[in-house]
Scaffold this motif. Structure first.
Motif, PDB file in Angstrom:
ATOM      1  N   LYS A  44      -5.662  -2.932  11.536  1.00 51.10           N
ATOM      2  CA  LYS A  44      -5.949  -2.767  10.111  1.00 51.10           C
ATOM      3  C   LYS A  44      -5.287  -3.883   9.319  1.00 51.10           C
ATOM      4  CE  LYS A  44      -8.123   1.157  10.716  1.00 51.10           C
ATOM      5  NZ  LYS A  44      -9.552   1.342  10.369  1.00 51.10           N
ATOM      6  N   GLY A  45      -5.952  -4.308   8.247  1.00 50.17           N
ATOM      7  CA  GLY A  45      -5.388  -5.391   7.455  1.00 50.17           C
ATOM      8  C   GLY A  45      -6.306  -5.834   6.339  1.00 50.17           C
TER       9      GLY A  45
ATOM     10  N   ASN B  51     -11.049 -14.980   7.562  1.00 59.22           N
ATOM     11  CA  ASN B  51     -10.045 -14.783   8.595  1.00 59.22           C
ATOM     12  C   ASN B  51      -9.347 -13.449   8.373  1.00 59.22           C
ATOM     13  OD1 ASN B  51      -9.841 -17.392  10.255  1.00 59.22           O
ATOM     14  ND2 ASN B  51      -9.845 -18.156   8.150  1.00 59.22           N
ATOM     15  N   PHE B  52      -9.427 -12.584   9.388  1.00 59.30           N
ATOM     16  CA  PHE B  52      -8.791 -11.278   9.288  1.00 59.30           C
ATOM     17  C   PHE B  52      -7.321 -11.399   9.668  1.00 59.30           C
ATOM     18  CE2 PHE B  52      -7.448  -7.233  11.197  1.00 59.30           C
ATOM     19  CZ  PHE B  52      -7.669  -6.392  10.118  1.00 59.30           C
ATOM     20  N   HIS B  53      -6.449 -10.721   8.896  1.00 57.94           N
ATOM     21  CA  HIS B  53      -5.014 -10.708   9.163  1.00 57.94           C
ATOM     22  C   HIS B  53      -4.532  -9.270   9.293  1.00 57.94           C
ATOM     23  CE1 HIS B  53      -3.940 -15.021   8.287  1.00 57.94           C
ATOM     24  NE2 HIS B  53      -5.151 -14.953   7.740  1.00 57.94           N
ATOM     25  N   GLU B  54      -3.863  -8.985  10.387  1.00 60.51           N
ATOM     26  CA  GLU B  54      -3.321  -7.643  10.617  1.00 60.51           C
ATOM     27  C   GLU B  54      -2.124  -7.393   9.696  1.00 60.51           C
ATOM     28  OE1 GLU B  54      -2.310  -7.590  14.726  1.00 60.51           O
ATOM     29  OE2 GLU B  54      -4.394  -7.667  15.418  1.00 60.51           O
ATOM     30  N   LEU B  55      -2.081  -6.190   9.136  1.00 64.01           N
ATOM     31  CA  LEU B  55      -0.973  -5.787   8.273  1.00 64.01           C
ATOM     32  C   LEU B  55      -0.294  -4.508   8.756  1.00 64.01           C
ATOM     33  CD1 LEU B  55      -2.719  -6.303   4.791  1.00 64.01           C
ATOM     34  CD2 LEU B  55      -1.183  -7.909   5.941  1.00 64.01           C
ATOM     35  N   ASP B  56      -0.923  -3.803   9.675  1.00 61.70           N
ATOM     36  CA  ASP B  56      -0.432  -2.473  10.054  1.00 61.70           C
ATOM     37  C   ASP B  56       0.830  -2.549  10.903  1.00 61.70           C
ATOM     38  OD1 ASP B  56      -1.858  -3.653  12.105  1.00 61.70           O
ATOM     39  OD2 ASP B  56      -2.880  -1.836  12.739  1.00 61.70           O
TER      40      ASP B  56
ATOM     41  N   SER C 211      -0.496  -4.529  24.747  1.00 63.82           N
ATOM     42  CA  SER C 211      -1.561  -5.040  23.881  1.00 63.82           C
ATOM     43  C   SER C 211      -1.156  -5.063  22.410  1.00 63.82           C
ATOM     44  CB  SER C 211      -2.827  -4.189  24.044  1.00 63.82           C
ATOM     45  OG  SER C 211      -2.657  -2.897  23.472  1.00 63.82           O
ATOM     46  N   TYR C 212      -0.176  -4.247  22.034  1.00 62.90           N
ATOM     47  CA  TYR C 212       0.262  -4.182  20.627  1.00 62.90           C
ATOM     48  C   TYR C 212       1.787  -4.147  20.620  1.00 62.90           C
ATOM     49  CZ  TYR C 212       0.757  -2.509  15.797  1.00 62.90           C
ATOM     50  OH  TYR C 212       1.111  -2.370  14.475  1.00 62.90           O
ATOM     51  N   THR C 213       2.367  -5.296  20.447  1.00 65.37           N
ATOM     52  CA  THR C 213       3.818  -5.432  20.596  1.00 65.37           C
ATOM     53  C   THR C 213       4.572  -5.483  19.274  1.00 65.37           C
ATOM     54  OG1 THR C 213       3.616  -7.854  20.695  1.00 65.37           O
ATOM     55  CG2 THR C 213       3.548  -6.638  22.792  1.00 65.37           C
ATOM     56  N   SER C 214       3.858  -5.562  18.148  1.00 57.72           N
ATOM     57  CA  SER C 214       4.531  -5.741  16.857  1.00 57.72           C
ATOM     58  C   SER C 214       4.722  -4.451  16.089  1.00 57.72           C
ATOM     59  CB  SER C 214       3.740  -6.737  16.000  1.00 57.72           C
ATOM     60  OG  SER C 214       2.437  -6.245  15.742  1.00 57.72           O
ATOM     61  N   GLY C 215       4.247  -3.319  16.616  1.00 54.99           N
ATOM     62  CA  GLY C 215       4.382  -2.063  15.886  1.00 54.99           C
ATOM     63  C   GLY C 215       4.338  -0.877  16.824  1.00 54.99           C
ATOM     64  N   LEU C 216       4.180   0.302  16.258  1.00 57.08           N
ATOM     65  CA  LEU C 216       4.158   1.556  16.999  1.00 57.08           C
ATOM     66  C   LEU C 216       2.724   1.970  17.291  1.00 57.08           C
ATOM     67  CD1 LEU C 216       5.503   4.212  18.040  1.00 57.08           C
ATOM     68  CD2 LEU C 216       5.336   5.065  15.686  1.00 57.08           C
TER      69      LEU C 216
ATOM     70  N   GLN D 237       5.579   7.610   7.377  1.00 55.41           N
ATOM     71  CA  GLN D 237       5.511   7.730   5.926  1.00 55.41           C
ATOM     72  C   GLN D 237       5.835   6.422   5.216  1.00 55.41           C
ATOM     73  OE1 GLN D 237       8.170  11.065   5.387  1.00 55.41           O
ATOM     74  NE2 GLN D 237       6.524  12.572   5.641  1.00 55.41           N
ATOM     75  N   GLN D 238       6.551   5.526   5.889  1.00 51.12           N
ATOM     76  CA  GLN D 238       6.861   4.218   5.312  1.00 51.12           C
ATOM     77  C   GLN D 238       5.798   3.166   5.633  1.00 51.12           C
ATOM     78  OE1 GLN D 238       9.378   3.120   3.290  1.00 51.12           O
ATOM     79  NE2 GLN D 238      10.000   5.252   3.061  1.00 51.12           N
ATOM     80  N   SER D 239       4.891   3.486   6.564  1.00 58.76           N
ATOM     81  CA  SER D 239       3.992   2.461   7.094  1.00 58.76           C
ATOM     82  C   SER D 239       3.054   1.861   6.047  1.00 58.76           C
ATOM     83  CB  SER D 239       3.183   3.027   8.268  1.00 58.76           C
ATOM     84  OG  SER D 239       2.360   4.102   7.848  1.00 58.76           O
ATOM     85  N   THR D 240       2.558   2.666   5.110  1.00 53.14           N
ATOM     86  CA  THR D 240       1.662   2.099   4.092  1.00 53.14           C
ATOM     87  C   THR D 240       2.413   1.126   3.186  1.00 53.14           C
ATOM     88  OG1 THR D 240       2.037   4.027   2.662  1.00 53.14           O
ATOM     89  CG2 THR D 240       0.094   4.073   4.098  1.00 53.14           C
ATOM     90  N   PHE D 241       3.696   1.403   2.930  1.00 54.54           N
ATOM     91  CA  PHE D 241       4.487   0.498   2.096  1.00 54.54           C
ATOM     92  C   PHE D 241       4.820  -0.797   2.845  1.00 54.54           C
ATOM     93  CE2 PHE D 241       5.867   4.735   0.320  1.00 54.54           C
ATOM     94  CZ  PHE D 241       5.084   4.641  -0.825  1.00 54.54           C
ATOM     95  N   ILE D 242       5.065  -0.676   4.153  1.00 50.79           N
ATOM     96  CA  ILE D 242       5.308  -1.877   4.955  1.00 50.79           C
ATOM     97  C   ILE D 242       4.066  -2.759   4.961  1.00 50.79           C
ATOM     98  CG2 ILE D 242       5.832  -2.738   7.264  1.00 50.79           C
ATOM     99  CD1 ILE D 242       7.422  -0.149   7.728  1.00 50.79           C
ATOM    100  N   ALA D 243       2.886  -2.131   5.109  1.00 49.34           N
ATOM    101  CA  ALA D 243       1.631  -2.898   5.083  1.00 49.34           C
ATOM    102  C   ALA D 243       1.442  -3.581   3.732  1.00 49.34           C
ATOM    103  CB  ALA D 243       0.458  -1.982   5.393  1.00 49.34           C
ATOM    104  N   LEU D 244       1.799  -2.896   2.639  1.00 52.90           N
ATOM    105  CA  LEU D 244       1.716  -3.496   1.303  1.00 52.90           C
ATOM    106  C   LEU D 244       2.625  -4.719   1.215  1.00 52.90           C
ATOM    107  CD1 LEU D 244       0.897  -3.511  -1.703  1.00 52.90           C
ATOM    108  CD2 LEU D 244       2.777  -1.895  -2.104  1.00 52.90           C
ATOM    109  N   ASN D 245       3.855  -4.592   1.708  1.00 50.06           N
ATOM    110  CA  ASN D 245       4.781  -5.735   1.684  1.00 50.06           C
ATOM    111  C   ASN D 245       4.229  -6.908   2.488  1.00 50.06           C
ATOM    112  OD1 ASN D 245       6.568  -4.253   0.140  1.00 50.06           O
ATOM    113  ND2 ASN D 245       7.818  -3.596   1.884  1.00 50.06           N
ATOM    114  N   ARG D 246       3.604  -6.607   3.622  1.00 52.44           N
ATOM    115  CA  ARG D 246       3.012  -7.673   4.437  1.00 52.44           C
ATOM    116  C   ARG D 246       1.845  -8.339   3.706  1.00 52.44           C
ATOM    117  NH1 ARG D 246       2.965  -5.196  10.665  1.00 52.44           N
ATOM    118  NH2 ARG D 246       5.231  -5.269  10.938  1.00 52.44           N
TER     119      ARG D 246
END
Length: 436
Positions: free
Chosen positions: A232-233, A248-253, A287-292, A33-42
């Motif tokens: 996603k980003g 340039n694509f930047h990941e935010l998820d 393969s994905y170490t920065s998130g869940l 439930q916090q993930s969309t807000f974390i992506a916004l902050n990023r």
């Protein structure tokens, strides 16, 4: 043309509820439930660190027209940070957050421009010297149901300018069947406009539909369910003196969805399957170490193990144990590099000689040929599946539940029923033959 840099983002869907998921712990649910807000902050931090000249957001900032107070406040907070950094933001609203949605009556920061219900064009400047670098045309949805081709209403006269021209549009281009047909238009419509870059929103998968001019879906900034797999980003766009675009694509998820397969073809015991599943999960974690990572595992193939899996108990036990161990790890190490199994889907089958049975001149052969003919066609109201579901559709609750079931899922039901019926009939034949 002066060089400049901007960010193209879309489909923030802030405060998405992540509804319909079972078996989540409180920690996992809160993180989702916090993930969309974390992506916004990023997104905000990316705009600051990349020193962009401006940001464009192509609709669906909020997840629902009944916008939560929390989502509005968090978005306002993000806009204020960008305003303090002297980064303008240009926004259109889409079908999830149209202009007629009930929201707080707030004063936007000075450098935020929200396009109204009619197409309008504004000029964007470069931050370091205030010189004009682009014209931006956009239009917000006045209501959630915009079914006309609004791109045809966008002003083509603005392309007479020597500046780079960006069009903000929340639309379904070329009739993507997996998404609702809002503001439908074609690539031909957009190409003929004379714009340099179409900053699209609405489709949640990242796509570059066209170059020269660029017609781009950045996708959403955070995947929300198993149908939104992959990173996603947003895009950081550099435009040089010649008007050439570098993307340039930047990941935010902070939560990423995976839909993976494990085969039982070479498994002779459920323990072998469990080990294969754990190997897959370890690969995803690496393969994905920065998130869940949220993973759905489809059990494929044919073999004797399928009979052990059919009643669901073994897969339930494996799922419970995997979740227990991962939840314990989260408590000590947080969510980075974590893997949560969203669920299993049993698409495997037993070792029956389906090809041979299909050729038999028998009741089983005839039944399988009818089922195969159904599977090769389209699931509809007059199909076997449609006729079987018709009595259930008379009940409102069941009708609502079935409305979310895709045609492919319905066909999978039929395939499973076909195999199970063949197995039962073959078992009955064998037992009858033994007693005789």
């Amino acid at each position: 043309m002066l060089p400049f840099r901007f960010i193209h983002a879309a489909d923030l869907h802030l405060d998405s509820p992540f509804a319909g998921m079972s078996g989540l712990t409180d920690r996992i649910r809160k993180h989702l439930q916090q993930s969309t807000f974390i992506a916004l902050n990023r997104l905000v931090q990316l705009a600051v660190t990349e020193r962009v000249d401006f940001v464009v957001i192509s609709g669906d900032i909020y997840d629902s027209s009944n916008t939560s107070l929390r989502a509005q406040l968090r978005f306002m907070e993000a806009l204020q940070v960008l305003d303090e950094e002297q980064i303008p933001v240009y926004i259109i609203h889409g079908n999830h957050d149209p202009l007629d949605s009930p929201r707080l009556a707030v004063t936007m920061p000075p450098l935020v421009h929200i396009f109204g219900s009619e197409p309008e064009t504004v000029t964007a400047v470069r931050r370091n010297d205030g010189r004009e670098v682009a014209v931006i045309t956009g239009m917000s949805y006045p209501t959630s149901k915009v079914t006309e081709n609004i791109s045809l209403r966008y002003d083509k006269r603005a392309t007479d300018s020597d500046l780079f021209h960006i069009g903000l549009l929340h639309a379904n281009v070329d009739g993507d069947q997996e998404h609702e047909t809002y503001a439908p238009c074609t690539k031909k419509d957009l190409i003929s406009s004379g714009y340099h870059y179409w900053a699209l929103g609405h489709i949640h998968s990242r796509r570059i539909l066209q170059e020269s001019p660029y017609i781009v879906y950045p996708g959403n900034i955070q995947g929300r369910h198993i149908r939104e797999t992959g990173s996603k980003g947003c895009y950081v766009i550099d435009v040089n003196e010649a008007g050439t675009v570098d993307m340039n694509f930047h990941e935010l998820d902070t939560v990423r969805w995976f839909d993976k397969e494990v085969s039982i073809d070479h498994c002779h015991h459920p323990e072998e399957l469990r080990l294969d599943i754990e190997e897959l999960l370890a690969s995803i974690a690496n393969s994905y170490t920065s998130g869940l990572s949220m993973v759905r595992i489809r059990i494929k193939g044919r073999g004797p193990v399928h009979r052990h899996l059919e009643d669901g108990f073994i897969l339930d036990d494996i799922l419970t144990e995997l979740r227990r161990r991962e939840d314990n790890r989260f408590g000590a190490a947080g969510f980075a590099g974590g893997v949560w199994v969203e669920g299993f889907r049993l698409d495997s089958g037993t070792e029956i000689q389906m090809e041979h049975l299909l050729e038999e001149d028998s009741f089983i052969g005839e039944m399988l040929r009818l089922a195969e003919a159904e599977l090769s066609g389209e699931a509809g109201r007059d199909s076997v599946i449609g006729r079987a579901l018709k009595p259930l559709m008379e009940q409102a609750e069941i009708r609502l539940l079935l409305s979310g079931i895709s045609a492919e899922e319905q066909k999978e039901w039929l395939r499973r029923a076909m195999e199970l019926t063949a197995i039962l009939l073959l078992d009955e034949q064998e037992s009858g033959g033994a007693s005789a």
